[in-house]
Design an enzyme around this catalytic site. Structure first.
Site: not given
Length: 176
Positions: A130-132, A141
């Protein structure tokens, strides 16, 4: 009741056409890298004790839709989030049940998973990250055959497969 809709940044999208428009807007700004933002926890409307539980029904639904729009060979990687292993197991099991060949490269950054898809001539890939976003969030993704994130057309096919509950069921002899 657990939500079966997508969520992004705390907003609930129960109407798929609204969601598609939001994705198109996000892609213009390249904010979400064409990923499907699957919030793995349940609705904030639930009691506090059940608010932060992983919803495997959503994860399997997205996995089934992904299986229906990709080819046979799939690369999977993930970041170090606590929910990564359960998403990986549910995704992998669903893909194997669809007759896919799964290459799990384990803990890896997104560019490594994208490069692995292209290098190993896979038909697609999934980076679980979820990246950041906060640690209670996680996402798939989705990566296409060329090693790039899903295009608008790929995303539309994925939405259609999700809404139609498509799944490429295979004979047990072809699983795994």
């Amino acid at each position: 009741v657990l939500k079966t809709s997508l969520e992004k940044t705390g907003r609930d999208y129960t109407n798929q056409s609204d969601l598609r428009e939001q994705w198109r807007d996000d892609r213009r700004g390249n904010d979400i890298d064409n990923r499907f933002p699957v919030r793995v926890t349940s609705s904030a409307k639930m009691s506090k004790s059940k608010k932060n539980v992983v919803d495997p029904v959503n994860i399997v639904a997205f996995s089934r839709a992904f299986a229906s729009v990709t080819g046979r060979r799939i690369v999977i990687g993930s970041d170090a989030r606590r929910t990564g292993p359960i998403l990986n197991h549910l995704l992998t099991g669903t893909l194997l049940a669809a007759g896919k060949e799964v290459i799990d490269i384990g803990l890896a950054p997104t560019p490594t998973v994208k490069a692995a898809v292209k290098t190993w001539k896979a038909d697609g890939g999934v980076m679980i990250s979820a990246s950041h976003n906060p640690p209670e969030w996680n996402a798939f993704k989705l990566i296409g055959k060329q090693g790039f994130f899903f295009s608008a057309a790929d995303s539309d096919r994925m939405i259609h497969a999700l809404r139609a509950d498509e799944f490429p069921a295979v004979n047990w002899k072809k699983m795994g």
